[in-house]
Structures are given as C-alpha cells and as structure tokens.
Design a protein around this motif. Structure first.
Motif, PDB file in Angstrom:
ATOM      1  N   ALA A 103      -5.302 -50.168   7.382  1.00  0.00           N
ATOM      2  CA  ALA A 103      -6.531 -49.553   7.745  1.00  0.00           C
ATOM      3  C   ALA A 103      -5.304 -49.557   8.917  1.00  0.00           C
ATOM      4  O   ALA A 103      -5.974 -47.868   9.545  1.00  0.00           O
ATOM      5  CB  ALA A 103      -7.351 -50.173   8.314  1.00  0.00           C
ATOM      6  N   ARG A 104      -3.972 -49.364   8.755  1.00  0.00           N
ATOM      7  CA  ARG A 104      -3.117 -49.080  10.602  1.00  0.00           C
ATOM      8  C   ARG A 104      -2.814 -47.697   9.413  1.00  0.00           C
ATOM      9  O   ARG A 104      -2.392 -46.717  10.211  1.00  0.00           O
ATOM     10  CB  ARG A 104      -2.778 -50.162  11.046  1.00  0.00           C
ATOM     11  CG  ARG A 104      -1.438 -49.618  11.500  1.00  0.00           C
ATOM     12  CD  ARG A 104      -1.877 -48.891  13.177  1.00  0.00           C
ATOM     13  NE  ARG A 104      -1.071 -48.202  13.574  1.00  0.00           N
ATOM     14  CZ  ARG A 104      -0.861 -46.865  13.275  1.00  0.00           C
ATOM     15  NH1 ARG A 104      -1.460 -46.548  12.235  1.00  0.00           N
ATOM     16  NH2 ARG A 104      -0.022 -46.057  14.395  1.00  0.00           N
ATOM     17  N   ARG A 105      -2.579 -48.420   8.132  1.00  0.00           N
ATOM     18  CA  ARG A 105      -1.699 -46.718   7.163  1.00  0.00           C
ATOM     19  C   ARG A 105      -2.222 -45.877   7.298  1.00  0.00           C
ATOM     20  O   ARG A 105      -2.115 -44.740   6.973  1.00  0.00           O
ATOM     21  CB  ARG A 105      -1.487 -47.102   6.141  1.00  0.00           C
ATOM     22  CG  ARG A 105      -0.397 -46.652   5.343  1.00  0.00           C
ATOM     23  CD  ARG A 105       0.573 -47.928   4.379  1.00  0.00           C
ATOM     24  NE  ARG A 105      -0.659 -48.285   2.980  1.00  0.00           N
ATOM     25  CZ  ARG A 105      -1.212 -49.393   3.138  1.00  0.00           C
ATOM     26  NH1 ARG A 105      -0.262 -50.901   3.518  1.00  0.00           N
ATOM     27  NH2 ARG A 105      -2.278 -50.134   2.010  1.00  0.00           N
ATOM     28  N   ALA A 106      -4.275 -45.972   7.408  1.00  0.00           N
ATOM     29  CA  ALA A 106      -4.989 -45.069   6.972  1.00  0.00           C
ATOM     30  C   ALA A 106      -4.610 -43.758   8.422  1.00  0.00           C
ATOM     31  O   ALA A 106      -5.202 -42.450   8.317  1.00  0.00           O
ATOM     32  CB  ALA A 106      -6.171 -45.485   6.624  1.00  0.00           C
TER      33      ALA A 106
ATOM     34  N   ARG B 277       6.446 -43.689  11.330  1.00  0.00           N
ATOM     35  CA  ARG B 277       7.768 -44.844  10.412  1.00  0.00           C
ATOM     36  C   ARG B 277       6.520 -44.642   9.322  1.00  0.00           C
ATOM     37  O   ARG B 277       6.954 -44.677   8.300  1.00  0.00           O
ATOM     38  CB  ARG B 277       7.733 -45.753  11.673  1.00  0.00           C
ATOM     39  CG  ARG B 277       8.600 -46.907  10.215  1.00  0.00           C
ATOM     40  CD  ARG B 277       8.380 -48.111  11.704  1.00  0.00           C
ATOM     41  NE  ARG B 277       7.263 -48.635  11.674  1.00  0.00           N
ATOM     42  CZ  ARG B 277       6.586 -48.917  11.191  1.00  0.00           C
ATOM     43  NH1 ARG B 277       6.644 -49.321   9.787  1.00  0.00           N
ATOM     44  NH2 ARG B 277       5.143 -49.866  12.009  1.00  0.00           N
ATOM     45  N   GLU B 278       5.573 -45.117   8.965  1.00  0.00           N
ATOM     46  CA  GLU B 278       4.915 -45.652   7.951  1.00  0.00           C
ATOM     47  C   GLU B 278       4.969 -44.784   7.496  1.00  0.00           C
ATOM     48  O   GLU B 278       4.712 -45.250   5.714  1.00  0.00           O
ATOM     49  CB  GLU B 278       3.407 -45.401   8.378  1.00  0.00           C
ATOM     50  CG  GLU B 278       3.196 -47.247   9.231  1.00  0.00           C
ATOM     51  CD  GLU B 278       3.327 -46.566  10.983  1.00  0.00           C
ATOM     52  OE1 GLU B 278       2.392 -46.808  11.759  1.00  0.00           O
ATOM     53  OE2 GLU B 278       3.392 -45.556  10.785  1.00  0.00           O
TER      54      GLU B 278
ATOM     55  N   GLU C 194       8.493 -43.940   5.500  1.00  0.00           N
ATOM     56  CA  GLU C 194       8.681 -45.217   5.065  1.00  0.00           C
ATOM     57  C   GLU C 194       8.078 -44.640   3.615  1.00  0.00           C
ATOM     58  O   GLU C 194       9.002 -45.169   2.284  1.00  0.00           O
ATOM     59  CB  GLU C 194       8.486 -46.818   5.698  1.00  0.00           C
ATOM     60  CG  GLU C 194       9.158 -46.821   6.802  1.00  0.00           C
ATOM     61  CD  GLU C 194       8.725 -48.471   6.894  1.00  0.00           C
ATOM     62  OE1 GLU C 194       7.515 -48.892   7.077  1.00  0.00           O
ATOM     63  OE2 GLU C 194       9.596 -48.123   8.602  1.00  0.00           O
ATOM     64  N   MET C 195       6.667 -44.601   3.442  1.00  0.00           N
ATOM     65  CA  MET C 195       6.254 -44.425   2.257  1.00  0.00           C
ATOM     66  C   MET C 195       6.298 -43.134   1.509  1.00  0.00           C
ATOM     67  O   MET C 195       6.933 -43.606  -0.260  1.00  0.00           O
ATOM     68  CB  MET C 195       4.683 -44.127   2.392  1.00  0.00           C
ATOM     69  CG  MET C 195       4.136 -45.664   2.795  1.00  0.00           C
ATOM     70  SD  MET C 195       2.336 -45.640   3.007  1.00  0.00           S
ATOM     71  CE  MET C 195       1.943 -45.627   1.278  1.00  0.00           C
ATOM     72  N   LEU C 196       7.212 -42.213   2.164  1.00  0.00           N
ATOM     73  CA  LEU C 196       7.076 -40.897   1.542  1.00  0.00           C
ATOM     74  C   LEU C 196       8.592 -40.688   1.200  1.00  0.00           C
ATOM     75  O   LEU C 196       8.762 -39.792   0.183  1.00  0.00           O
ATOM     76  CB  LEU C 196       5.886 -40.044   1.981  1.00  0.00           C
ATOM     77  CG  LEU C 196       4.699 -40.147   2.271  1.00  0.00           C
ATOM     78  CD1 LEU C 196       4.216 -38.539   2.833  1.00  0.00           C
ATOM     79  CD2 LEU C 196       3.733 -39.867   1.011  1.00  0.00           C
ATOM     80  N   SER C 197       9.492 -41.297   1.763  1.00  0.00           N
ATOM     81  CA  SER C 197      10.841 -40.813   1.662  1.00  0.00           C
ATOM     82  C   SER C 197      10.710 -39.646   1.454  1.00  0.00           C
ATOM     83  O   SER C 197      10.120 -38.470   2.155  1.00  0.00           O
ATOM     84  CB  SER C 197      11.325 -41.764   0.349  1.00  0.00           C
ATOM     85  OG  SER C 197      13.133 -41.475   0.186  1.00  0.00           O
ATOM     86  N   SER C 198      11.138 -39.077   0.428  1.00  0.00           N
ATOM     87  CA  SER C 198      12.806 -37.207   0.560  1.00  0.00           C
ATOM     88  C   SER C 198      11.080 -36.346   0.140  1.00  0.00           C
ATOM     89  O   SER C 198      11.558 -35.089   0.375  1.00  0.00           O
ATOM     90  CB  SER C 198      13.455 -37.200  -0.683  1.00  0.00           C
ATOM     91  OG  SER C 198      12.628 -38.164  -1.438  1.00  0.00           O
ATOM     92  N   ASN C 199       9.836 -36.992  -0.180  1.00  0.00           N
ATOM     93  CA  ASN C 199       8.693 -35.955  -0.096  1.00  0.00           C
ATOM     94  C   ASN C 199       8.217 -35.152   1.551  1.00  0.00           C
ATOM     95  O   ASN C 199       7.316 -34.345   1.358  1.00  0.00           O
ATOM     96  CB  ASN C 199       7.830 -36.655  -0.958  1.00  0.00           C
ATOM     97  CG  ASN C 199       7.426 -36.808  -2.457  1.00  0.00           C
ATOM     98  OD1 ASN C 199       8.789 -35.379  -2.988  1.00  0.00           O
ATOM     99  ND2 ASN C 199       7.810 -37.818  -3.066  1.00  0.00           N
TER     100      ASN C 199
END
Length: 462
Positions: free
Chosen positions: A278-281, A300-301, A304-309
């Motif tokens: 829920a926090r990520r959404a 930050r979320e 961390e998840m998408l990196s270079s994208n």
C-alpha cells in the motif's frame, strides 16, 4: 442548452442546495471555491476551425477509432467553442464561483514554438475568461490536460523527447502573457502520473506505446518510457513555474500548481507485505511527481525498484525544481485495497503493476465501498480524508485544492451528504439525463475546514 452545460447541473444540487443537504457554505473558509471542471478536447469541438492545428487526440481518434469504446471523436464534442456563452450563463445561474478548464495547446500554437501564435485562439479564450469574470466566476486554467499539438509528436516524440520541455515553457509563457492579468489560478499539468501510464505503459492513450507484459503495441517500452516521459513533464512543470514566479507572479498576483490523480490504497491484509505494498502504491501514484517537485528527487521506493530505468536529475535541473508549486491539486475518485505482488503471484498488467501491486476491490468477499458504474471504482468517502491528510502531512504547508471529485452511478444518481462532523446523512436521487456525474459524500466526510488546508472543491464533468 449546450451539451457542455450538463456538467454544471451537478453543481446546482451538489453545491448549492444547503436546505436539501444540510450543508452550508458558511461552514467553509472565506474565499473557498466551489466549481466544476472540464478539459478542452472533451468539450470544445471545432477541431479544425479558426486556425487550430491537429492534436494528438485528433489524430488518435481518427486513425485508431477501434481503440475508443464507441468509436467517437472530439471533432464536435459539446460544441463549447461556439456555445460557451450559454454554458457560462448556466454556471452563473447555478451560483458556481469557479470554473476549471484547460486551454488547447494545438489551438494556441498549432505548430508549437516554431509556428506563430493563433490569434483566433487567443481571442476565444479572452472572450471565455471575460464572460466568466463578468459573472463572478474565477477562471482556474490548466495548460496541459492530455492533449498537445500532433506536430510535437513528430518533432520530439511527444513527451519522450527533451525538446518538449522548451516547447511547453514557450506555450506556458504565451498563456501567462495573454491571460495572466485575469487568471489567478494556473495548473501546469493535469494527472501526469495517470497520463504517462496510460500513454506509455498500458498503451491506452496516444501515442499508444507499450510492451509486454502490459500490452502488445507497435512500439514502446513499458519499463522505461513512462519514467522518461514523466521526467520531461516534471521538468516542463518546473520551467513554467520558474518562469511564472520570476516574470509574472509579482505583477499578476496569481498562483501556479500541479494536479495529481490520487487513489487511496489500503493494505488488503495486515501482513507486512501488503502494508508495504500500500505504501509502495502511494509512492508510485503520488510521490512519483510530487517528491521531485518539493524535495528535488524521486522517492526511495521507486529508485530501489526501477534502478536505471528511472532518470536522474542534474544539479541544474534540481536548481530549477526549487520553484516547487504554490498548491497541489487532488483528483480523487476511489480507494482500493493493495495486494503485494513481490512475494505472491499477481496479475501485474494493470495500472498499479509497475509498483508490483495488485488493486483489489474486495476483502473476504466484502467490497471496500459502495458500487459505482465505473469498474474498479468504489464509493469510499473516508478515502478523500485519508489522501488529503497524506498530502498535507508529506508536503506540509502547501495548500490543497480538490480539483476533481465525482461519481457516475448509471440509472439514478444518489447524493449522500455528511453534514459537518456529525456525519448526519441525507440522500436524494437525480435522473441521469440531468447530471453526468455526482459530487458525492466525499466533500464533508473529511472535514474540509477542520482537518485540511483545502481551499476548493471542483466536480468533474464526465
């Protein structure tokens, strides 16, 4: 009566009938704005009149009509371009004191900054603004509501090319210069978070870009393009705000902000995974655009998840972002449960899929809220309070405007009114031929004048 005027019928009952609803304007702060909202492509029509150029939506609806549910287009729409005086008169009769509308970029600058300014377009919006002010209605102007000159798709790749930033800055400057002496509320972008997903991740809006697992479009990269487009939109916003604050705000006395689509996400279960989902959404929905604008970088979320994208901001771009925004517009229609898709299998070919979250409407067979006629949307009054409080707390001291809210029920339309803090409920029904959407019980559920810094409520004309 102009068809466009139907949207303000809503305001008549939803905002201006305190005796029927037990809700009084006196409960709201002085200067509080009550209004209705539209977008240029959906109401203006006159798609090739008086020097207007083709927009991305003009081309999309003509060349890919199969992608539109009923195959129609906005060539005529509500014919607001010709019948705006009727619409303004009806708004005045209903007592609306603000009107949020968007300017057609393709009408003002048919070829972008390399072509001339269309004087007929300037004259049209001059007449509209003058008519509104003459009736005591405050213009609340959006610069980009999903449409742009088609030529900019060809020249820059739309929002994917860095050149679009200079185009938007130039367009905004034309508007500030032409209308800023009378327009005191400017919105740079409407729902850019939703637009980038639909246009570059899910392939539902022009230019219809997507890639598996989100879809099978002829071109696109759903893992990278939404964030590149968003990056250019954020920097376009920053450039326009910087220009307005440096060159116009002191003399024109207006304010400028941005409008974000905001669902409220509740964890599906009490598990740590769903709580984090829920926090990520929320991070991928709200913080994605507002964190760079107010804090200078992506959340930050997402990093961390998408990196270079996920693109990065240069030091010069971060300096530009320091102009921030004078207010935040909240477009809120529903709350939904969030299910984690990192630790459990899910269908991620959805709006929330890029956050590895699945939106779920029911928990243990019980819906999160009352039904609406729009799939995946529920009547959850407390969602408004929660999302506005979230924005207030995260971006403290920034004024909030509820720039869209409403609900389409099909059949008869039901208003539910929570009066003040007592939550006294009254309901009444309105035939759907009179109202295309409703301003529902969200309004006073979140105690506007008590718990938030909200300064306006605007109902969307569907």
């Amino acid at each position: 009566m102009a068809a466009a005027a139907a949207m303000v019928m809503l305001a008549a009952l939803a905002l201006l009938a305190p005796s029927a609803r037990g809700l009084d304007r006196a409960e709201f702060p002085p200067g509080f704005l009550f209004g209705a909202a539209t977008s240029s492509y959906q109401i203006e029509g006159a798609y090739l009149e008086d020097g207007k150029g083709l927009s991305n939506w003009d081309v999309f609806t003509h060349t890919q009509s199969r992608e539109i549910n009923d195959g129609r287009n906005g060539d005529v729409a509500d014919d607001h371009y010709h019948r705006y005086m009727e619409d303004v008169e009806i708004m005045h009769d209903l007592g609306v004191n603000s009107y949020r509308f968007s300017i057609s970029w393709a009408r003002v600058l048919p070829r972008g900054r390399l072509g001339g300014v269309n004087t007929a377009a300037i004259a049209f919006y001059d007449r509209l603004i003058a008519a509104l002010l003459q009736k005591g209605i405050e213009p609340f102007v959006t610069l980009h509501h999903f449409d742009l000159p088609h030529e900019l798709e060809t020249r820059h790749g739309g929002w994917l090319g860095a050149g679009i930033r200079e185009e938007f800055d130039y367009y905004a400057d034309v508007c500030f210069k032409a209308f800023g002496d009378r327009v005191k509320f400017w919105t740079t972008l409407n729902e850019p978070n939703l637009f980038t997903k639909f246009a570059y991740m899910l392939g539902m809006y022009p230019p219809k870009h997507c890639s598996p697992p989100y879809g099978n479009c002829n071109s696109g990269n759903s893992h990278r393009e939404p964030y590149l487009a968003a990056h250019n939109m954020i920097l376009s916003h920053a450039a326009a705000v910087d220009n307005y604050k440096r060159n116009y705000q002191a003399t024109q006395g207006g304010s400028i902000g941005i409008v974000i689509a905001m669902k409220w996400y509740e964890p599906l279960t009490n598990s740590t995974e769903d709580i984090l989902a829920a926090r990520r959404a929320l991070s991928f929905e709200v913080d994605w655009f507002l964190d760079p604008i107010f804090f200078g970088d992506y959340p930050r979320e997402m990093r961390e998840m998408l990196s270079s994208n996920l693109p990065t901001f240069t030091s010069e771009e971060k300096r530009l972002l320091q102009s921030k925004a004078d207010f935040i517009g909240v477009n809120h229609y529903t709350a939904i449960y969030a299910k984690d898709c990192i630790s459990s299998p899910c269908d991620i070919k959805t709006y929330e899929g890029n956050a590895l979250v699945q939106a779920v409407g029911e928990r243990d067979g019980v819906a999160i809220g009352g039904p609406t006629a729009f799939h995946g949307y529920y009547d959850v009054p407390e969602g408004m309070e929660l999302i506005v409080k979230y924005v207030n707390q995260r971006y403290e001291s920034t004024p909030v405007y509820i720039t869209e809210n409403g609900e389409w029920q099909g059949g008869l339309l039901e208003f539910t009114v929570h009066s003040g803090n007592s939550l006294e409920i009254e309901k009444f029904l309105v035939p759907p031929n009179l109202l295309p959407c409703i301003f529902n019980d969200h309004v006073s559920s979140y105690a506007l004048s008590q718990a938030t810094r909200s300064l306006a409520i605007t109902v969307w004309r569907s």
